[in-house]
Design a protein around this motif. Structure first.
Motif, short mmCIF file in Angstrom:
data_model
loop_
_atom_site.label_atom_id
_atom_site.label_comp_id
_atom_site.label_asym_id
_atom_site.label_seq_id
_atom_site.Cartn_x
_atom_site.Cartn_y
_atom_site.Cartn_z
N SER A 214 0.87 -5.80 -0.04
CA SER A 214 0.72 -4.34 -0.12
C SER A 214 -0.09 -3.83 1.07
CB SER A 214 0.03 -3.96 -1.43
OG SER A 214 -1.37 -4.22 -1.34
N PRO A 215 0.05 -2.55 1.39
CA PRO A 215 -0.72 -1.98 2.50
C PRO A 215 -2.23 -2.07 2.29
CG PRO A 215 1.07 -0.51 1.87
CD PRO A 215 0.98 -1.57 0.81
N GLU A 216 -2.67 -2.17 1.03
CA GLU A 216 -4.09 -2.20 0.71
C GLU A 216 -4.67 -3.61 0.69
OE1 GLU A 216 -5.94 0.54 0.46
OE2 GLU A 216 -4.14 1.71 0.89
N ALA A 217 -3.85 -4.61 0.94
CA ALA A 217 -4.33 -5.98 0.92
C ALA A 217 -5.35 -6.21 2.02
CB ALA A 217 -3.16 -6.94 1.09
N SER A 218 -6.32 -7.09 1.72
CA SER A 218 -7.36 -7.39 2.71
C SER A 218 -6.83 -8.28 3.82
CB SER A 218 -8.54 -8.09 2.02
OG SER A 218 -8.14 -9.38 1.58
N ILE A 237 4.93 -4.08 1.90
CA ILE A 237 5.79 -3.35 0.97
C ILE A 237 4.95 -2.45 0.07
CG2 ILE A 237 7.48 -3.55 -0.91
CD1 ILE A 237 8.63 -4.66 1.57
N GLU A 238 5.45 -1.23 -0.15
CA GLU A 238 4.82 -0.30 -1.11
C GLU A 238 5.91 0.44 -1.86
OE1 GLU A 238 1.07 2.75 -1.16
OE2 GLU A 238 2.53 3.00 0.47
N ASP A 239 5.89 0.31 -3.18
CA ASP A 239 6.92 0.94 -4.02
C ASP A 239 8.32 0.55 -3.55
OD1 ASP A 239 4.93 2.22 -5.50
OD2 ASP A 239 4.92 3.95 -4.14
N GLN A 240 8.49 -0.74 -3.24
CA GLN A 240 9.76 -1.33 -2.81
C GLN A 240 10.26 -0.77 -1.46
OE1 GLN A 240 12.50 -0.85 -6.15
NE2 GLN A 240 11.80 -2.80 -7.00
N ILE A 264 -11.07 -4.53 6.70
CA ILE A 264 -9.78 -4.36 7.36
C ILE A 264 -8.66 -4.62 6.36
CG2 ILE A 264 -8.26 -5.14 9.22
CD1 ILE A 264 -10.76 -3.71 10.17
N LYS A 265 -7.70 -3.71 6.32
CA LYS A 265 -6.59 -3.84 5.38
C LYS A 265 -5.27 -4.03 6.13
CE LYS A 265 -8.83 -1.10 1.79
NZ LYS A 265 -8.71 0.06 0.86
N ALA A 266 -4.28 -4.42 5.38
CA ALA A 266 -2.96 -4.68 5.97
C ALA A 266 -2.43 -3.46 6.72
CB ALA A 266 -1.97 -5.10 4.88
N LYS A 267 -2.63 -2.29 6.16
CA LYS A 267 -2.11 -1.06 6.79
C LYS A 267 -2.77 -0.77 8.13
CE LYS A 267 -5.27 1.97 4.24
NZ LYS A 267 -5.36 3.09 3.24
N ASP A 268 -3.96 -1.37 8.36
CA ASP A 268 -4.68 -1.13 9.61
C ASP A 268 -4.15 -1.98 10.76
OD1 ASP A 268 -6.46 0.62 8.28
OD2 ASP A 268 -7.66 -1.11 7.60
N ILE A 269 -3.47 -3.07 10.45
CA ILE A 269 -3.03 -3.98 11.52
C ILE A 269 -1.52 -4.16 11.58
CG2 ILE A 269 -5.19 -5.26 11.65
CD1 ILE A 269 -3.99 -7.34 9.77
N MET A 270 -0.82 -3.60 10.62
CA MET A 270 0.64 -3.80 10.59
C MET A 270 1.34 -3.01 11.70
SD MET A 270 1.87 -1.42 7.41
CE MET A 270 1.91 0.39 7.55
N TYR A 306 14.26 -4.79 0.79
CA TYR A 306 13.75 -6.01 1.40
C TYR A 306 14.28 -7.25 0.69
CZ TYR A 306 10.27 -9.57 2.73
OH TYR A 306 9.65 -10.70 3.17
N LYS A 307 14.85 -8.19 1.48
CA LYS A 307 15.41 -9.42 0.92
C LYS A 307 14.69 -10.68 1.40
CE LYS A 307 18.37 -9.19 -1.45
NZ LYS A 307 18.40 -8.89 -2.89
#
Length: 321
Positions: A214-218, A237-240, A264-270, A306-307
């Motif tokens: 998820s985007p909020e993951a550490s 992934i967020e809400d599929q 730092i979260k996933a959304k910050d580095i993706m 996403y598959k």
């Protein structure tokens, strides 16, 4: 220096002589050639190709080319034919006999037997006044003015002409038959060329894990997920809905940029514009997309769902590269 110049002169002379022999075939492609193509196309049998010596080796190559391009063909050595191998030939088969001279003892013994059986006989011959040329129903003229051999003895230009005539036959049959890329793949399933024509992304990504986060993951969770799945990336992934991708490279850049990864979260580095590919695309198209974008993995989707992930290593393993 003189020795080098002499070697190059011999090489260039040889090449020029063989080029002249091949170019001479242009004038020899006549009505007989067209009839031969049409005869093979409507035949219910196979093409049996025979010869002796170097012509036999050429025959084997032509057989391989015909088989791989949709024309069933079998090699029969002329010497073995008169000792039992004539049983290879069936009623509807067409026989192509290859010989430079058209007068070898084996050919002279074989031809009456072929004529007696009633099979259509095509002579690929380098002498139109030979026994083979006179006995054949149709003739492919592969006469050359001279061999590349300075003694004019060793079959060189003549065998080159034979092999080129075989290629001409195969390609004419291929095109007039409408042989397709799908047909090619069917006859070459084990080779890299065949795989490029039939192997799909869906055949490869299904063997991989399906990393997502998820985007909020550490940052720690991101690293654990990437490490666990060994694909060098994780999809955010967020809400599929695909929000982005994080790769090994993104992790390294994060470590260089931040003194501490706490908070730092996933959304910050993706990377929020990831490259995707439909699962029913050919694998070779995935390779092209990776090369164009200088990346090693793609997100696989079906109707934007996403598959999974396909990695460059999947393509390497299948011999696509």
């Amino acid at each position: 220096m003189k020795a080098t110049e002499n070697i190059l002169q011999i090489a260039k002379r040889t090449l020029q002589t063989e080029l002249e022999g091949v170019s001479g075939l242009l004038a020899k492609l006549n009505n007989d050639f067209c009839v031969i193509i049409q005869t093979i196309l409507i035949s219910k049998g196979r093409v049996i190709i025979t010869g002796v010596g170097k012509s036999a080796l050429i025959a084997q190559k032509i057989v391989a080319t015909l088989n791989s391009t949709g024309t069933p063909a079998i090699f029969m050595h002329a010497g073995d034919a008169i000792h039992g191998d004539l049983g290879i030939i069936q009623d509807d088969d067409i026989v192509i006999c290859i010989s430079k001279s058209g007068n070898t003892p084996e050919i002279k013994v074989l031809i009456p037997l072929l004529k007696l059986a009633g099979n259509k006989l095509i002579g690929m011959v380098g002498d139109l006044n030979s026994f083979l040329a006179h006995q054949a129903d149709l003739v492919l003229d592969t006469t050359v003015e001279k061999e590349a051999c300075p003694l004019n003895l060793t079959p060189t230009s003549s065998t080159t002409a034979q092999i080129v005539m075989g290629d001409i036959l195969a390609i004419c049959l291929l095109e007039t038959r409408g042989f397709s890329r799908a047909d090619f793949a069917r006859y070459h399933p084990g080779g890299s060329l065949g795989k490029q024509l039939y192997l799909k992304v869906s055949d490869l990504y299904i063997h991989n894990e399906k990393p997502c986060i998820s985007p909020e993951a550490s940052a720690k969770e991101v690293i654990i997920e990437i490490t666990k799945n060994r694909l060098g990336a994780v999809t955010v992934i967020e809400d599929q809905i695909i929000k982005g991708i994080i790769t090994d490279g993104d992790i390294r850049r994060m470590m260089e940029k931040y003194e501490s990864v706490n908070g730092i979260k996933a959304k910050d580095i993706m990377y929020d514009s990831p490259r995707t590919i439909e699962s029913d695309e050919l694998a070779v198209n995935a390779l092209a997309l990776m090369r164009t974008n200088n990346i090693t993995q793609l997100i696989v989707v079906e109707a934007n769902i996403y598959k999974g992930i396909i990695h460059l290593h999947d393509l390497l393993r299948e011999g696509i590269i």
